[in-house]
Write an enzyme that holds these catalytic residues in place. Structure first.
Site, PDB file in Angstrom:
ATOM      1  N   ARG A  18      -3.251   4.650  -2.283  1.00 41.99           N
ATOM      2  CA  ARG A  18      -2.932   3.286  -1.662  1.00 41.99           C
ATOM      3  C   ARG A  18      -2.761   2.249  -2.362  1.00 41.99           C
ATOM      4  O   ARG A  18      -2.033   1.289  -2.323  1.00 41.99           O
ATOM      5  CB  ARG A  18      -4.316   2.986  -0.666  1.00 41.99           C
ATOM      6  CG  ARG A  18      -4.551   1.790  -0.239  1.00 41.99           C
ATOM      7  CD  ARG A  18      -5.762   1.564   0.276  1.00 41.99           C
ATOM      8  NE  ARG A  18      -6.186   0.306   0.659  1.00 41.99           N
ATOM      9  CZ  ARG A  18      -6.063  -0.410   1.969  1.00 41.99           C
ATOM     10  NH1 ARG A  18      -5.418   0.080   2.864  1.00 41.99           N
ATOM     11  NH2 ARG A  18      -6.675  -1.565   2.255  1.00 41.99           N
ATOM     12  N   HIS A  62       2.489  -3.300   6.948  1.00 37.85           N
ATOM     13  CA  HIS A  62       1.810  -2.162   6.469  1.00 37.85           C
ATOM     14  C   HIS A  62       1.807  -1.160   7.745  1.00 37.85           C
ATOM     15  O   HIS A  62       2.514  -1.507   8.463  1.00 37.85           O
ATOM     16  CB  HIS A  62       0.309  -2.819   6.407  1.00 37.85           C
ATOM     17  CG  HIS A  62       0.083  -3.914   5.536  1.00 37.85           C
ATOM     18  ND1 HIS A  62      -0.648  -3.527   4.214  1.00 37.85           N
ATOM     19  CD2 HIS A  62       0.627  -5.030   5.147  1.00 37.85           C
ATOM     20  CE1 HIS A  62      -0.893  -4.722   3.566  1.00 37.85           C
ATOM     21  NE2 HIS A  62       0.070  -5.638   3.926  1.00 37.85           N
ATOM     22  N   HIS A  92       0.711  -1.238   0.115  1.00 38.24           N
ATOM     23  CA  HIS A  92      -0.037  -0.050  -0.036  1.00 38.24           C
ATOM     24  C   HIS A  92       0.728   1.320  -0.029  1.00 38.24           C
ATOM     25  O   HIS A  92       1.778   1.394   0.755  1.00 38.24           O
ATOM     26  CB  HIS A  92      -0.882  -0.155   1.149  1.00 38.24           C
ATOM     27  CG  HIS A  92      -2.064  -1.041   1.060  1.00 38.24           C
ATOM     28  ND1 HIS A  92      -2.291  -1.882   2.371  1.00 38.24           N
ATOM     29  CD2 HIS A  92      -2.692  -1.427   0.176  1.00 38.24           C
ATOM     30  CE1 HIS A  92      -3.311  -2.616   1.746  1.00 38.24           C
ATOM     31  NE2 HIS A  92      -3.394  -2.419   0.509  1.00 38.24           N
ATOM     32  N   GLU A 145       1.734   4.009   2.830  1.00 44.67           N
ATOM     33  CA  GLU A 145       2.155   3.479   4.341  1.00 44.67           C
ATOM     34  C   GLU A 145       3.739   3.614   4.182  1.00 44.67           C
ATOM     35  O   GLU A 145       4.413   2.414   4.180  1.00 44.67           O
ATOM     36  CB  GLU A 145       1.632   2.058   4.529  1.00 44.67           C
ATOM     37  CG  GLU A 145       0.243   2.135   4.701  1.00 44.67           C
ATOM     38  CD  GLU A 145      -0.553   0.794   4.506  1.00 44.67           C
ATOM     39  OE1 GLU A 145       0.163  -0.232   4.432  1.00 44.67           O
ATOM     40  OE2 GLU A 145      -2.031   0.454   4.296  1.00 44.67           O
ATOM     41  N   GLU A 173       0.931  -4.337  11.074  1.00 44.86           N
ATOM     42  CA  GLU A 173       0.647  -3.095  11.003  1.00 44.86           C
ATOM     43  C   GLU A 173       1.377  -2.018  11.687  1.00 44.86           C
ATOM     44  O   GLU A 173       1.316  -2.520  13.070  1.00 44.86           O
ATOM     45  CB  GLU A 173      -0.973  -2.780  11.375  1.00 44.86           C
ATOM     46  CG  GLU A 173      -2.036  -3.202  10.660  1.00 44.86           C
ATOM     47  CD  GLU A 173      -2.292  -2.548   9.075  1.00 44.86           C
ATOM     48  OE1 GLU A 173      -1.624  -1.466   9.008  1.00 44.86           O
ATOM     49  OE2 GLU A 173      -3.066  -2.862   8.268  1.00 44.86           O
TER      50      GLU A 173
END
Lengths: 424, 301
Positions: free
Chosen positions: A242, A311, A179, A182, A385
């Site tokens: 994204r 991510h 993405h 990020e 994440e």
């Protein structure tokens, strides 16, 4: 007289470097116990000037001897007379030393360049690609840069392969930047690449032992088109991009969410069929060349044992499934591994990560890479994440990059060690 | 649904089996009647089956919708339903107690439960901790409890929040900073204007911090109003701030804020007009949803 001696001594001191001009290294293949005894006797003769690099022990192992130039003829004659076969493996030792020294100087220069690389900053694609080349150059025996195919806009996709040899060893996959917005994930992966290389070079556990049994594949930018797009302008339309940059069925809306495009319950919950949305899954599974390139590599390799993707943001360490709330068959083990990994992560800076399945912890998401990997038998599949929990979100200050990368490394190291210790 | 009925059935069967078993042990060596024998056989088989768990088929599980997962009763604190409700309580907290020098962030949900209510909504009961982002990572955590009611109406309406935080009154150490900030920007010649805070690289100047926090607090009004069980909003950037002419001794600021919704991953843009003073706190006067740069493929010049 003493003056001559003094000058001679001075010259000798200045030229104290020993030279090996014309010396050769012979590899002896002893074929009988008799040969071994002869070689042992030769080694014991200290006046011979022979330098045994390996010792005569058995007929199973070759014996390497550096022979001074002046003794070459005599030694070769001796070996021939005793019917001991040999080969010349180094023709001129001095020449080799000179070349090695030149290489060392070159490596030191390249390494200085790598160390000048600013890990505490976000870099554009070109800079990251240059960094990859520099890293490979200074660790050429460990790392190769593999071109796994092109993006939609025809940019090369590279993965760094860390390997100490073997043929399709069990492997670990780590990707970042699927993405585009990020940024902390790409920046972390850049730092990780350098850290793995350095840990290996400086023989820091557990990297050498992991790499003695497994290969590591690290893809720093899994969505190069998207990443370039986020750099085009500070305008939010660009910086917060994204998806990929492919043309869709709607001419006004580009791009597919690359983490909804995998062949894992494609078309399920948590993904959209509207090209104008951020989680547009694409017209079909693996329609995006970026996804297909990675999937093909992993399937053709056939021996990946772990699949991890980076991510941001939310500080979570998750495992399958994303498309369903039902427990994965390995739920208990995966939860344990993730919990331990998050503890390791926390030990660096006190950062707290929550652990759970993708579906329950963040949101239902179908067509996700981690589910795809898991369904193909890659048991240890995890999604990170990274920082933070919302204060800066996608715009994480650059002064947090190195700290984030290091704590992530602690978690990854734990998982890699675990995977290595639990072959399947 | 089927699962719920099935387990209820099992419980009823088990109870009747229990009763039968008890009767058998109490009865003497008298021959048991036919119905009882049948019952006993059935019970034995039933108990046997209950013990022997048939192994599940190894096919990929059917996808479940978010609806099925929203269970009534205790919620897992680390899962998203509890977290989303807690975020809503956070937005409420910030609208009430946020300032240029205080913005609260969620640290952790300790306990959560949810139940359907008669009017057709869902009420969450939460026990969670928050930290003040302005005091950095060294700040203490505040313990809060909240009831968050998400109405289930035809058209969206804002959730209702009842909130209690311990020791809230005690953390009022920012009075001086607020006063200094106010005095600096209330004069008519103050015309603050800035874009993209933080910038693409996460940079934000010291001077911009209080405006950024004000933007967050003002954005909390919008986030609170727009929230549902299917959203999870966060402000990711103050796209712009433009100071307007002060009115009634209030700082007047026009913000454009970017909100990120976690479930849909969409970035939503809102323009808003807010006022602030140390006495009256933050008030939001106007809000206007902004369409994003309509899918342009060329950079705007």
């Amino acid at each position: 007289m003493t003056l001559y001696l003094a000058v001679f001594a001075l010259l000798a001191a200045v030229h104290c470097e020993v030279l090996f001009n014309g010396d050769q290294v012979l590899r002896i293949h002893a074929e009988s116990e008799n040969h071994i005894q002869i070689l042992k006797k030769l080694e014991r003769d200290v006046d011979s000037g022979l330098d045994f690099w390996t010792h005569a022990v058995s007929t199973e192992q070759p014996v390497d001897i550096r022979v001074p130039h002046s003794s070459l003829y005599a030694v070769k004659d001796f070996l021939k007379k005793n019917n001991i076969p040999f080969t010349v493996i180094i023709n001129n030792v001095q020449e080799l030393l000179v070349r090695e020294r030149e290489e060392m100087v070159r490596n030191a220069e390249v390494e200085r360049q790598t160390r000048r690389f600013n890990f505490a900053a976000y870099h554009d694609l070109e800079t990251i690609y240059n960094f990859m080349d520099t890293l490979v150059a200074s660790h050429s025996k460990l790392i190769t840069k593999v071109n796994i195919g092109s993006t939609y806009e025809n940019r090369p996709m590279y993965v760094l392969k860390f390997s100490t040899g073997g043929e399709k060893r069990p492997a670990i996959w780590i990707d970042a930047g699927i993405h585009a917005r990020e940024w902390i994930s790409h920046a972390t992966a850049v730092w990780l690449a350098d850290q793995i290389a350095t840990d290996f070079k400086e023989n820091r556990a557990p990297v050498p032992s992991i790499l003695s049994k497994m290969d590591i594949y690290l893809m720093i930018v899994a969505n190069p088109d998207g990443y370039v797009f986020t750099h085009r302008s500070p305008n939010e339309f660009y910086r917060f991009w994204r998806k990929s940059r492919s043309v869709t069925s709607n001419p006004k809306c580009h791009g597919v969410d690359l983490n909804r495009n995998w062949d894992a319950e494609f078309g399920g919950p948590g993904a959209s069929d509207d090209p104008c949305t951020e989680d547009y899954r694409g017209p079909s599974a693996q329609s995006e060349t970026e996804v297909k390139n990675i999937a093909d590599l992993i399937m053709n390799h056939g021996n990946f044992k772990s699949f991890m993707t980076l991510h941001s943001y939310m500080q979570l360490l998750m495992y399958p499934y994303g498309y369903s709330g039902t427990d994965a068959p390995d739920q208990t083990e995966l939860h344990d591994v993730a919990s331990q990994a998050s503890k390791a992560l926390n030990s660096w800076h006190g950062t707290v990560y929550k652990v759970g399945s993708i579906f329950h912890t963040i949101e239902p998401a179908s067509g996700a890479s981690v589910d795809w990997a898991y369904q193909r038998g890659i048991k240890y599949s995890f999604a990170f994440e990274l920082r933070d929990t919302g204060k800066y979100g996608f715009l994480l200050p650059a002064d947090q990059i190195v700290s984030t990368a290091r704590e992530t490394w602690y978690a990854l190291r734990y998982i890699m060690q675990y995977v290595c210790d639990h072959p399947y | 649904m089927l699962c719920a009925h099935w387990s209820r059935l099992r419980r009823v069967s088990s109870r009747s089996c229990c009763a039968t078993a008890l009767r058998s042990t109490h009865s003497s060596t008298r021959l048991s009647s036919s119905p009882e024998r049948i019952m006993k056989t059935f019970c034995s088989v039933w108990l046997l089956l209950s013990v022997v768990e048939l192994s599940p088929a190894q096919e990929p599980p059917l996808p479940e919708t978010a609806e099925d997962m929203a269970s009534t009763g205790d919620l897992e604190p680390t899962h998203y339903p509890a977290r989303r409700a807690a975020q809503v309580a956070l937005h409420y907290l910030n609208t009430r107690h946020g300032s240029p020098f205080r913005v609260f962030g969620l640290q952790q949900v300790h306990k959560a439960s949810a139940e359907d209510v008669e009017a057709g909504g869902r009420k969450y009961k939460l026990d969670f901790s928050v930290t003040d982002w302005a005091s950095g990572s060294a700040g203490p955590a505040l313990r809060c409890s909240a009831d968050v009611l998400f109405p289930r109406t035809e058209r969206h309406s804002a959730p209702d929040v009842k909130l209690r935080c311990e020791a809230l009154q005690q953390i009022n150490r920012t009075v001086q900073e607020e006063e200094a900030f106010y005095q600096k920007h209330i004069p008519p010649d103050s015309a603050v204007s800035a874009r993209d805070i933080p910038d693409s690289y996460g940079n934000m100047s010291e001077e911009m911090q209080p405006f950024w926090r004000l933007a967050r607090v003002a954005a909390s009004f919008i986030m609170l109003r727009e929230s549902s069980e299917n959203t999870e909003f966060n402000m990711v950037q103050m796209a712009s701030v433009t100071q307007q002419e002060s009115s009634e001794e209030q700082l007047m600021l026009e913000f454009v804020v970017l909100l990120h919704d976690l479930p849909s991953q969409e970035i939503v843009q809102w323009k808003l007009l807010a006022s602030w003073s140390p006495d009256r706190g933050v008030r939001v006067l106007q809000t206007e949803w902004q369409p994003r740069c309509p899918h342009a493929t060329k950079p705007p010049n």
